[in-house]
Design an enzyme around this catalytic site. Structure first.
Site, PDB file in Angstrom:
ATOM      1  N   CYS A 101      26.704 -19.880 -42.777  1.00  0.00           N
ATOM      2  CA  CYS A 101      25.329 -20.297 -42.503  1.00  0.00           C
ATOM      3  C   CYS A 101      25.123 -20.544 -40.998  1.00  0.00           C
ATOM      4  O   CYS A 101      25.182 -19.615 -40.214  1.00  0.00           O
ATOM      5  CB  CYS A 101      24.980 -21.505 -43.365  1.00  0.00           C
ATOM      6  SG  CYS A 101      23.202 -21.800 -43.419  1.00  0.00           S
ATOM      7  N   HIS A 204      26.307 -19.463 -48.904  1.00  0.00           N
ATOM      8  CA  HIS A 204      27.345 -20.492 -49.062  1.00  0.00           C
ATOM      9  C   HIS A 204      28.338 -20.122 -50.158  1.00  0.00           C
ATOM     10  O   HIS A 204      28.103 -20.424 -51.330  1.00  0.00           O
ATOM     11  CB  HIS A 204      26.685 -21.839 -49.381  1.00  0.00           C
ATOM     12  CG  HIS A 204      25.954 -22.416 -48.221  1.00  0.00           C
ATOM     13  ND1 HIS A 204      26.566 -23.194 -47.264  1.00  0.00           N
ATOM     14  CD2 HIS A 204      24.666 -22.288 -47.834  1.00  0.00           C
ATOM     15  CE1 HIS A 204      25.679 -23.536 -46.344  1.00  0.00           C
ATOM     16  NE2 HIS A 204      24.516 -22.995 -46.656  1.00  0.00           N
ATOM     17  N   GLU A 206      31.008 -21.563 -50.827  1.00  0.00           N
ATOM     18  CA  GLU A 206      31.660 -22.767 -51.356  1.00  0.00           C
ATOM     19  C   GLU A 206      30.879 -23.405 -52.495  1.00  0.00           C
ATOM     20  O   GLU A 206      31.379 -24.290 -53.188  1.00  0.00           O
ATOM     21  CB  GLU A 206      31.864 -23.794 -50.217  1.00  0.00           C
ATOM     22  CG  GLU A 206      30.604 -24.470 -49.674  1.00  0.00           C
ATOM     23  CD  GLU A 206      29.842 -23.632 -48.644  1.00  0.00           C
ATOM     24  OE1 GLU A 206      30.089 -22.410 -48.575  1.00  0.00           O
ATOM     25  OE2 GLU A 206      28.988 -24.187 -47.932  1.00  0.00           O
TER      26      GLU A 206
END
Ligand code: XMP
Length: 549
Positions: A101, A204, A206
């Protein structure tokens, strides 16, 4: 007694290779660390402005080497004058980098890419079209040249163009949603050589909402950085026990303050496994414990685990010192200081002690000023990061200082911790004093203790206890009118606080069914003498904190 140099040397030899996440303040920074650890690679969060020299040293070390760097997200735009910026020379460190990001935008920005401000923001799930690359390896059928997955986006700015980079993924609104570069401008300016690959993703990986996000991170860790799998709970426990044995030596003695909470209990159990009864636990009843806590702790550690324990009944000393103290931080200070005094007294009675064990965990270090952010403000002073070791002249052992709460629980489970301690909610160092607003009096403590017990019992009965992060009752000096029998009377107001959270850095109030709240309220007013009103705290963290003081 083992000498300090040899302990440090041995500890350095045991250090694990790692990946570091540079924290630019993004909401998911901790999550990136957690995911990488779950994937089996030891990962640490470092401040974004970590000096280049330190990183270089980390990369060049033989043991405990940095194998890759991840740049986190951030609430800032790269264009803001005060936005966090790391040394751009990290791109030249000859080590794989993954920007996520804001991290990706930063890499693009310093390499001549165009980062547009806030025009095409994306929040939520978006379809990513990607091309074959090491980062996306295994996401598609063998032989196919690309594919599509749903990814989680949360950005205002967007990388609009990035000449010179391989664009390996895009979405409707992000023409450069994933990229790969091999040559940084520094090389273009004269430093020649094959650089390792630098990747950036606008989304993202994660976050669980990103399909196969774990596989993307796995590819970065194992395929791109060449990490070894070095982080499992079993290996942590095994290595820690060995580390403690060698740090303490054959005749070193350790004391540990045991509160019955998961952190100090796990610390004590780990050390006990390593050095058996050369560990003495000191358990202080400060009068601020939960209902039944004293009996449970003594039973578990003294009777069950057969640990060497000193029990100190200091209820009156604490209450006396807290008399008239209203301010939250002042209360913490009084409690912390008295705790240290008692500890000193007991340590000197024991004599011959070399080490002090503390159950400090990773988020404690971060909240108590900046393991990951130099500018982190001190929100509350968590007293287990205090001045105890210097005062006592003891060396500090903090075996779980790199762990998150969930990881501590897994370690505790591995060590055979009984479920009532394993599954209990976190409890603050200052105990019930953190939940009694204003002056701590015996009567307010009674109300807080009894009401908290009811809150916990009702949650367990309704199956909510294990689904929430923390739950308790709060009492202050406010009173409200009630009707008892036929008479009007003033009584205390009790506030119920039940929150869900990940790691306590942020929290939200739990939307409990009204039925559960109703039974808590009824039982509190019926069973806890002197209470007329019960309220429910519906503030999130931030702006509120979990504990009221
Ligand atoms: P706050 O209230 O800061 O709490 O949102 C975050 C987490 O930390 C616990 N807490 C403490 N733990 N000493 C501790 O050991 C303290 O002084 C302290 N204050 C808060 C709190 O229970 C929550 O889990």
């Amino acid at each position: 007694m083992p000498d300090r140099n040899s302990i440090e040397k041995r500890e350095a030899e045991k250090e694990k290779d790692k990946v570091v996440v540079l924290d630019f303040g993004g909401q998911y920074s901790h999550l990136i660390v957690r995911r990488c650890r779950e994937l089996g690679v030891y990962t640490e969060l470092l401040p974004y402005d970590m000096p280049l020299e330190e990183l270089k040293k980390g990369i060049e070390r033989e043991k405990g080497k940095i194998k890759g760097i991840i740049l986190s997200g951030s609430p800032f735009s790269v264009h803001e004058p005060n936005s966090p910026k790391c040394s751009f020379e990290i791109l030249d460190l000859n080590i794989p980098i993954l920007g996520i990001c804001y991290g990706a935008q930063l890499i693009a920005y310093v390499n001549g890419g165009v980062v547009g401000e806030g025009r095409k923001s994306e929040f939520g799930r978006t379809e990513l079209l990607f091309e074959d690359s090491d980062l996306f390896d295994g996401l598609t059928e063998r032989g196919s040249e690309g594919g599509r997955i749903n990814v989680w986006m949360s950005h205002g700015d967007v990388i609009e163009r990035f000449d010179g980079a391989d664009i390996i993924g895009y979405t409707m609104n992000s023409p450069v949603a994933a990229f790969r570069i091999s040559i940084s401008p520094y090389r273009a300016c004269g430093v020649v050589g094959q650089s390792p690959t630098i990747y950036g993703v606008q989304f993202h990986p994660e976050v669980h909402h990103t399909d196969k996000g774990d596989k993307i991170l796995w590819n970065f860790l194992y395929k791109i950085c060449g990490c070894e799998r070095n982080w499992t709970i079993e290996s942590f426990v095994r290595d820690k026990i060995e580390e403690i044995k060698s740090a303490v030596g054959n005749d070193g003695r350790v004391i540990c303050g045991l509160s019955g909470g998961i952190d100090s209990s796990t610390t004590a159990l780990l050390i006990n496994k390593a050095i058996d009864n050369r560990l003495t636990c000191i358990f202080v009843d400060n009068g601020l414990l939960r209902k039944g806590e004293k009996e449970e702790v003594l039973n578990t550690f003294k009777n069950n685990f057969k640990m060497r324990m000193v029990f100190v009944d200091a209820k009156e000393r604490f209450l006396e010192r807290l008399w008239g103290v209203k301010d939250a931080e002042a209360k913490r200070k009084v409690i912390g200081e008295l705790f240290i005094n008692i500890f000193e007294e007991e340590a000197s009675k024991l004599g011959n002690v070399d080490f002090l064990a503390q159950g400090t965990i990773y988020p404690d270090r971060i909240e108590s000023a900046g393991a990951s952010s130099r500018n982190a403000s001190r929100i509350k002073s968590h007293h287990n990061v205090g001045a105890l070791p210097e005062k006592l002249g003891l060396k500090l052992i903090e075996p779980i200082k790199d762990l998150y709460k969930d990881e501590v629980r897994e370690v505790a489970k591995e060590l055979g911790m009984p479920p009532q301690i394993l599954n209990q909610h976190p409890f603050p160092g200052p105990g019930l004093a953190a939940r009694v607003i204003g002056e701590v009096t015996e009567d307010k403590l009674r109300v807080c203790r009894e009401a908290s017990h009811i809150v916990e019992e009702e949650l367990k009965r309704s199956g909510w206890y294990d689904k929430v992060w923390q739950a308790f009752a709060i009492v202050g000096d406010d009173v409200a009118t009630g009707v008892l029998g036929d008479a009007r009377s003033l009584g205390r107001i009790v506030t119920i606080r039940v929150v869900e959270s990940r790691e306590a850095m942020t929290a939200d109030f739990v939307k409990l069914p009204y039925g559960v709240l109703e039974s808590m309220s009824k039982r509190i007013t019926n069973e806890v003498k002197g209470v007329t009103w019960v309220t429910y705290a519906i503030s999130s963290k931030p702006p509120a904190t979990i504990e009221p003081c």
